[in-house]
Enzyme design. Structure first.
Site, PDB file in Angstrom:
ATOM      1  N   ARG A  62       0.802  -1.225   0.000  1.00 42.49           N
ATOM      2  CA  ARG A  62       0.000   0.000   0.000  1.00 42.49           C
ATOM      3  C   ARG A  62       0.840   1.282   0.000  1.00 42.49           C
ATOM      4  NH1 ARG A  62      -4.327   0.610   4.190  1.00 42.49           N
ATOM      5  NH2 ARG A  62      -3.621  -1.183   5.387  1.00 42.49           N
TER       6      ARG A  62
ATOM      7  N   LYS B 247       8.680  -0.896   2.959  1.00 38.86           N
ATOM      8  CA  LYS B 247       7.884  -0.094   3.893  1.00 38.86           C
ATOM      9  C   LYS B 247       8.666   0.328   5.133  1.00 38.86           C
ATOM     10  CE  LYS B 247       4.400  -1.924   6.420  1.00 38.86           C
ATOM     11  NZ  LYS B 247       3.011  -2.303   6.748  1.00 38.86           N
TER      12      LYS B 247
ATOM     13  N   GLN C 137      13.028 -14.167   5.620  1.00 40.65           N
ATOM     14  CA  GLN C 137      11.800 -14.938   5.414  1.00 40.65           C
ATOM     15  C   GLN C 137      11.518 -14.848   3.911  1.00 40.65           C
ATOM     16  OE1 GLN C 137       8.130 -13.207   6.821  1.00 40.65           O
ATOM     17  NE2 GLN C 137       7.096 -15.195   6.990  1.00 40.65           N
TER      18      GLN C 137
ATOM     19  N   ASN D 187       0.857   1.773   7.092  1.00 42.12           N
ATOM     20  CA  ASN D 187       0.698   0.972   5.875  1.00 42.12           C
ATOM     21  C   ASN D 187       0.662   1.792   4.600  1.00 42.12           C
ATOM     22  OD1 ASN D 187       0.268  -1.719   7.129  1.00 42.12           O
ATOM     23  ND2 ASN D 187      -1.372  -0.590   8.131  1.00 42.12           N
TER      24      ASN D 187
ATOM     25  N   LYS E  43      30.484  30.043   2.417  1.00 42.82           N
ATOM     26  CA  LYS E  43      30.836  28.618   2.385  1.00 42.82           C
ATOM     27  C   LYS E  43      32.249  28.414   2.876  1.00 42.82           C
ATOM     28  CE  LYS E  43      33.112  26.475  -0.478  1.00 42.82           C
ATOM     29  NZ  LYS E  43      33.829  25.955  -1.652  1.00 42.82           N
TER      30      LYS E  43
ATOM     31  N   ALA F 211      28.301  45.682  -0.243  1.00 42.30           N
ATOM     32  CA  ALA F 211      27.296  44.955  -1.020  1.00 42.30           C
ATOM     33  C   ALA F 211      27.889  44.441  -2.323  1.00 42.30           C
ATOM     34  CB  ALA F 211      26.120  45.878  -1.312  1.00 42.30           C
TER      35      ALA F 211
ATOM     36  N   TYR G  70      37.062  30.031  -7.420  1.00 45.86           N
ATOM     37  CA  TYR G  70      37.133  28.873  -8.312  1.00 45.86           C
ATOM     38  C   TYR G  70      37.640  29.310  -9.681  1.00 45.86           C
ATOM     39  CZ  TYR G  70      35.351  24.609 -10.633  1.00 45.86           C
ATOM     40  OH  TYR G  70      35.225  23.435 -11.331  1.00 45.86           O
TER      41      TYR G  70
ATOM     42  N   SER H 148      31.817  48.293  -2.279  1.00 41.96           N
ATOM     43  CA  SER H 148      30.783  47.492  -2.934  1.00 41.96           C
ATOM     44  C   SER H 148      31.222  46.988  -4.301  1.00 41.96           C
ATOM     45  CB  SER H 148      29.520  48.335  -3.101  1.00 41.96           C
ATOM     46  OG  SER H 148      29.016  48.653  -1.823  1.00 41.96           O
TER      47      SER H 148
ATOM     48  N   ARG I  12      40.309  49.720 -11.218  1.00 46.01           N
ATOM     49  CA  ARG I  12      39.222  49.851 -12.180  1.00 46.01           C
ATOM     50  C   ARG I  12      39.562  51.017 -13.084  1.00 46.01           C
ATOM     51  NH1 ARG I  12      36.765  54.182  -8.788  1.00 46.01           N
ATOM     52  NH2 ARG I  12      36.057  53.229  -6.869  1.00 46.01           N
TER      53      ARG I  12
HETATM   54  C1  UD1 Z   1      -1.339  -8.860  12.636  1.00 44.84           C
HETATM   55  C2  UD1 Z   1      -2.014  -9.750  13.659  1.00 44.84           C
HETATM   56  C3  UD1 Z   1      -3.294  -9.075  14.136  1.00 44.84           C
HETATM   57  C4  UD1 Z   1      -2.968  -7.716  14.719  1.00 44.84           C
HETATM   58  C5  UD1 Z   1      -2.231  -6.881  13.683  1.00 44.84           C
HETATM   59  C6  UD1 Z   1      -1.744  -5.598  14.278  1.00 44.84           C
HETATM   60  C7  UD1 Z   1      -1.464 -12.020  12.992  1.00 44.84           C
HETATM   61  C8  UD1 Z   1      -1.934 -13.257  12.323  1.00 44.84           C
HETATM   62  N1  UD1 Z   1      -2.309 -11.010  13.029  1.00 44.84           N
HETATM   63  O1  UD1 Z   1      -2.199  -8.694  11.546  1.00 44.84           O
HETATM   64  O2  UD1 Z   1      -3.921  -9.866  15.123  1.00 44.84           O
HETATM   65  O3  UD1 Z   1      -4.161  -7.049  15.103  1.00 44.84           O
HETATM   66  O4  UD1 Z   1      -1.067  -7.596  13.211  1.00 44.84           O
HETATM   67  O5  UD1 Z   1      -1.228  -4.793  13.263  1.00 44.84           O
HETATM   68  O6  UD1 Z   1      -0.358 -11.981  13.499  1.00 44.84           O
HETATM   69  N2  UD1 Z   1       5.133  -9.864   8.689  1.00 44.84           N
HETATM   70  C9  UD1 Z   1       6.240 -10.627   8.382  1.00 44.84           C
HETATM   71  N3  UD1 Z   1       6.076 -11.755   7.666  1.00 44.84           N
HETATM   72  C10 UD1 Z   1       4.857 -12.200   7.268  1.00 44.84           C
HETATM   73  C11 UD1 Z   1       3.715 -11.423   7.586  1.00 44.84           C
HETATM   74  C12 UD1 Z   1       3.895 -10.259   8.312  1.00 44.84           C
HETATM   75  O7  UD1 Z   1       7.370 -10.265   8.710  1.00 44.84           O
HETATM   76  O8  UD1 Z   1       4.788 -13.251   6.633  1.00 44.84           O
HETATM   77  C13 UD1 Z   1       5.315  -8.629   9.458  1.00 44.84           C
HETATM   78  C14 UD1 Z   1       4.926  -7.380   8.711  1.00 44.84           C
HETATM   79  O9  UD1 Z   1       6.038  -6.804   8.062  1.00 44.84           O
HETATM   80  C15 UD1 Z   1       4.424  -6.476   9.817  1.00 44.84           C
HETATM   81  C16 UD1 Z   1       3.880  -7.444  10.843  1.00 44.84           C
HETATM   82  O10 UD1 Z   1       4.475  -8.686  10.557  1.00 44.84           O
HETATM   83  O11 UD1 Z   1       5.455  -5.736  10.420  1.00 44.84           O
HETATM   84  C17 UD1 Z   1       2.371  -7.555  10.807  1.00 44.84           C
HETATM   85  O12 UD1 Z   1       1.946  -7.939   9.529  1.00 44.84           O
HETATM   86  P1  UD1 Z   1       0.580  -7.415   8.921  1.00 44.84           P
HETATM   87  O13 UD1 Z   1       0.315  -8.185   7.701  1.00 44.84           O
HETATM   88  O14 UD1 Z   1       0.579  -5.951   8.882  1.00 44.84           O
HETATM   89  O15 UD1 Z   1      -0.435  -7.802  10.080  1.00 44.84           O
HETATM   90  P2  UD1 Z   1      -1.683  -8.770  10.002  1.00 44.84           P
HETATM   91  O16 UD1 Z   1      -1.206 -10.160   9.716  1.00 44.84           O
HETATM   92  O17 UD1 Z   1      -2.695  -8.177   9.154  1.00 44.84           O
END
Ligand code: UD1
Ligand code: CA
Length: 452
Positions: free
Chosen positions: A16, A23, A74, A224, A348, A377, A384, A402, A437
């Site tokens: 988003r 992000k 991951q 987000n 500078k 002024a 340079y 000036s 001058r």
């Molecule tokens: C999650 C929680 C939800 C909570 C919300 C708060 C779960 C299943 N749900 O929602 O209960 O209210 O956060 O914001 O945990 N991320 C990873 N790897 C992934 C998925 C996410 O690193 O595979 C990280 C994202 O970068 C982020 C955080 O985890 O920093 C949360 O991910 P996001 O998808 O925003 O949250 P939800 O799963 O919607």
């Protein structure tokens, strides 16, 4: 306290944001979001501090080269539970683990400390009562006790009305956490491995789940989109302004100031609207910064005045100095006490000593300017030659008329006067008047041309 691991989840794509930049690297007050979380985490002395990063993560790693971070990739984002599973090899068998989010930058230390305390023996979840809980996991309680967390996508209509939400921030003993993570599955509406399922698993194991409730919404807010980023920026700026006002700084309008770094201010400092401070800026006592000025990585001495629309970068300013309006001080500028720099003056990499005035329309670069000098002024140091930079030395008590061009390298001796409109290419001796001058001549009987 027992040993604490911290895992920061930062692998999410952040679609988003509609940006090529991950992000967690989007910036809040000129600092990446993840930087706030790392800095906050470090204050809890974690061992280890783990950051889970995802695709395109190399720039994430490169952004934080100096910190002691265990980076864990991951490869596919299969959910928050899956993200945690990747960290298992690095989590100790004893102690507990605090889970933070890379996109929740302004966590509250006091609340987190309480959560960590509860997380020594039990799973402890940081919750918040939200007016509009849409999008969040809901805390399901029976007789006041937490039973499970249900994600928005899995909620029935009744559960959707629950306002107590999971902030995502949790703490749990490592031994329990490791066991629960091995039992997660992705049988839910999003086909994700939910970290939140560990709540259900704890209850299955007959271990009570504890919670800590956050009282400040900003401290649990994740970002987000650009719009949420902008809202957070204003919140952050307001908090920063509030702190300065508590220290006694007069801020003409706390909604119209931007501090992107650290601003240290002495007593009775006044800051007018629209000013931007970047990096580390130090303002002495009684400093006044007028409207729409920009100051970066600089020190301003006591009782100095920065008039409106001044631009000051990497400069050291003494006491009782007056700058601007519309002045530009570039890196390496050093102004000693009682110097006056007026409108449309650019300086500078130069040192300007006590009581010297450069009041209008001048460029002074790579120069050493003495005490009690007056620079008229339109004076330009021609530093340079098209290839190299050269130095100009103007000794104490010099008067430069000036519209003078000083072609460097050149030295103007102590107490010398340079006639207005001169182009000085050779050193001028001390105490004398130097003119360079054409002599002024008038042609008697000259007639204006007539139209043919
Ligand atoms: C999650 C929680 C939800 C909570 C919300 C708060 C779960 C299943 N749900 O929602 O209960 O209210 O956060 O914001 O945990 N991320 C990873 N790897 C992934 C998925 C996410 O690193 O595979 C990280 C994202 O970068 C982020 C955080 O985890 O920093 C949360 O991910 P996001 O998808 O925003 O949250 P939800 O799963 O919607
Ligand atoms: Ca998700």
């Amino acid at each position: 306290m027992m040993s604490l691991s911290i895992v920061i989840l930062a692998a999410g794509k952040g679609t988003r944001m509609r940006s090529d930049l991950p992000k967690v690297l989007q910036s809040l007050a000129h600092k990446p979001l993840l930087g706030y979380v790392i800095d906050a985490a470090v204050t809890f002395n974690p061992e280890p501090l783990i950051v889970v990063y995802g695709c395109g993560g190399d720039i994430v790693k490169k952004t934080f080269p100096s910190q002691k971070i265990q980076w864990v990739e991951q490869k596919e984002q299969l959910g928050t539970g899956h993200a945690l599973q990747q960290t298992l090899p690095f989590i100790k068998d004893v102690g507990s683990t605090l889970i933070l989010y890379g996109d929740v930058p302004l966590i509250d230390h006091t609340t987190i400390r309480k959560l960590i305390q509860k997380g020594q023996t039990h799973l402890a979840v940081l919750t918040f009562n939200k007016q509009d809980p849409t999008g969040y996991g809901r805390m399901i309680r029976e007789s006041g006790k937490i039973k499970k967390i249900v994600e928005e996508n899995d909620c029935d209509d009744l559960q959707k009305n629950i306002q107590e939400i999971n902030t995502g921030i949790m703490c749990a003993p490592n031994a329990l956490l490791k066991n629960w993570l091995s039992r997660l599955n992705n049988r839910n509406n999003q086909k994700e491995y939910y970290l939140t399922d560990i709540v259900r698993l704890s209850i299955e194991d007959n271990i009570e789940v504890l919670s800590e409730s956050a009282d400040n919404e900003v401290s649990i807010t994740g970002i987000n989109s650009k719009s949420e980023l902008a809202t957070m920026e204003r919140n952050y700026q307001l908090m920063t302004a509030q702190k300065l006002m508590e220290q006694g700084v007069t801020i003409m309008d706390p909604a119209r100031i931007d501090i992107r770094g650290e601003l240290i201010a002495g007593k009775d400092v006044t800051i007018d609207i629209g000013c931007v401070f970047e990096g580390k800026v130090v303002l002495g006592n009684n400093v006044r910064v007028s409207a729409y000025s920009y100051i970066k990585d600089s020190v301003i001495g006591d009782s100095s005045m920065i008039e409106a629309y001044s631009h000051i970068v990497e400069s050291q300013i003494g006491e009782h100095v007056r700058i601007g309006p519309f002045a530009r001080l570039r890196p390496g500028t050093q102004l000693k006490n009682n110097v006056h720099i007026g409108n449309f003056v650019e300086i500078k990499n130069s040192q300007v000593n006590e009581n010297t005035n450069i009041n209008h329309l001048s460029y002074v670069g790579d120069s050493h300017v003495g005490k009690s000098v007056n620079i008229g002024a339109g004076t330009i140091t021609c530093n340079y030659d098209g290839t190299n930079k050269h130095q100009t030395i103007i000794e104490d008590e010099v008067f430069i008329g000036s519209n003078t061009a000083l072609v460097a390298p050149v030295k103007i001796g102590k107490g010398a006067t340079i006639a207005a409109g001169s182009t000085i290419t050779k050193d001028a001796p001390p105490g004398e008047l130097t003119v360079s001058r054409d002599k002024q001549t008038s042609i008697a009987g000259w007639k204006k041309p007539t139209k043919k």
